[in-house]
Design a protein around this motif. Structure first.
Motif, mmCIF file in Angstrom:
data_model
loop_
_atom_site.group_PDB
_atom_site.id
_atom_site.type_symbol
_atom_site.label_atom_id
_atom_site.label_comp_id
_atom_site.label_asym_id
_atom_site.label_seq_id
_atom_site.Cartn_x
_atom_site.Cartn_y
_atom_site.Cartn_z
ATOM 1 N N LEU A 40 0.816 -0.695 0.269
ATOM 2 C CA LEU A 40 0.015 0.631 -0.208
ATOM 3 C C LEU A 40 0.640 1.178 0.641
ATOM 4 O O LEU A 40 0.558 2.688 -0.840
ATOM 5 N N ARG B 293 -4.408 2.547 -6.895
ATOM 6 C CA ARG B 293 -4.679 2.384 -5.561
ATOM 7 C C ARG B 293 -6.377 2.057 -5.242
ATOM 8 O O ARG B 293 -6.749 1.951 -6.652
ATOM 9 N N GLU B 294 -6.602 1.456 -4.078
ATOM 10 C CA GLU B 294 -7.965 1.167 -4.221
ATOM 11 C C GLU B 294 -9.350 2.213 -4.704
ATOM 12 O O GLU B 294 -8.737 3.357 -4.175
ATOM 13 N N ASP C 140 -10.968 -0.533 -8.366
ATOM 14 C CA ASP C 140 -9.464 -0.842 -7.579
ATOM 15 C C ASP C 140 -8.694 -1.180 -8.085
ATOM 16 O O ASP C 140 -7.419 -1.190 -7.819
#
Length: 286
Positions: A11, A26-27, A74
């Motif tokens: 992350l 990135r989520e 996502d």
């Protein structure tokens, strides 16, 4: 616990954005922002033939840049990079200021489980590539000369990169490789870049990343741009290396620093001022 550390590190990788490349996206609805100040100074100019020429005066450039990412899904991330203030001058001229070219990009992770992505960036000019700086003193003939020190090259670019990343089993080390082509307009030559990065997490808070990148000229277009300023990047080739250091203040904020420089180890320096760039930034994510 090891899996948690690995996930946390991955992350983090998609948040480090001072000249970084990553196959992670990135989520959905996740946001990352960064403000960065950079400075560069050099009097060593490498000509379009690769010869070192001491120009007798020093070129200086400082910038304040804004960067942001937003996860549309996502696997699909939007990117915006704005050099909000760029200051250019020679030691013999006054300083000119302007906004650098704005970069609007999109990254798509090709495979759901594998960090392999394609990224397309649209490099949008903010002016016509003309910004004259005035000499501080008159020349031998009593004339006050000017020189063009543009903060934007005045032409539209499209960068396309393929990026692959890998997180190693220890959960604290990653590697990335990438390559891409810059399709340029206004009769400028297209460019090729490729690079690699290797990063490791120390003491659970400090990240150190090493980088190596090359840039080559792909073609020679018929134009009057072949002898243009180094700030337009026409015929500019190099090998660059650098180190990023990131310290996590907490779950949201990080301090990011970078050192980068040039060498001839893989691709020779041409049409470029050779020197170190130092950058310091603050990032936010949620």
């Amino acid at each position: 616990m090891k899996k948690i550390v690995s996930i946390t590190f991955m992350l983090f990788l998609i948040t480090l954005k001072i000249n970084a490349q990553s196959g992670w996206t990135r989520e959905a609805k996740g946001f990352y922002g960064q403000v960065t100040a950079s400075t560069f100074s050099s009097h060593d100019y490498y000509t379009t033939t690769g010869a070192l020429s001491d120009q007798g005066s020093t070129f200086n450039s400082q910038s304040l840049s804004l960067y942001g990412e937003y996860g549309i899904t996502d696997r699909f991330t939007s990117i915006l990079s704005i050099p909000a203030l760029v200051l250019n001058n020679f030691s013999t001229t006054e300083t000119v200021a302007g906004v650098g070219s704005i970069k609007l990009g999109f990254k798509y992770k090709i495979f759901k489980e594998s960090p392999i992505a394609i990224q397309v960036d649209f490099d949008i000019p903010t002016n016509n590539g003309v910004n004259f700086a005035t000499a501080k003193e008159a020349d031998d003939f009593g004339q006050i000369n000017t020189i063009n020190l543009p903060t934007s090259d005045g032409e539209f670019n499209v960068w396309t990169n393929l990026i692959a990343s890998h997180s190693f089993p220890n959960g604290k080390t990653y590697g990335s490789i990438y390559s891409g082509v810059n399709f340029r307009t206004e009769s400028f030559s297209n460019q090729f870049q490729a690079g690699a990065e290797l990063g490791h997490l120390f003491l659970d808070k400090f990240y150190l990343i090493g980088k190596l990148k090359i840039q080559e000229k792909l073609d020679s277009k018929e134009s009057g741009n072949q002898n243009s300023s180094f700030l337009y990047g026409e015929g500019t080739t190099f090998t660059s290396f650098g180190f990023n250091g990131v310290y996590k203040l907490n779950d949201k904020y990080s301090i990011v620093a970078e050192y980068s420089d040039y060498t001839d180890i893989l691709v020779n320096r041409k049409n470029i001022y050779d020197g170190a760039t130092f950058s310091l930034g603050l990032s936010l994510e949620f």
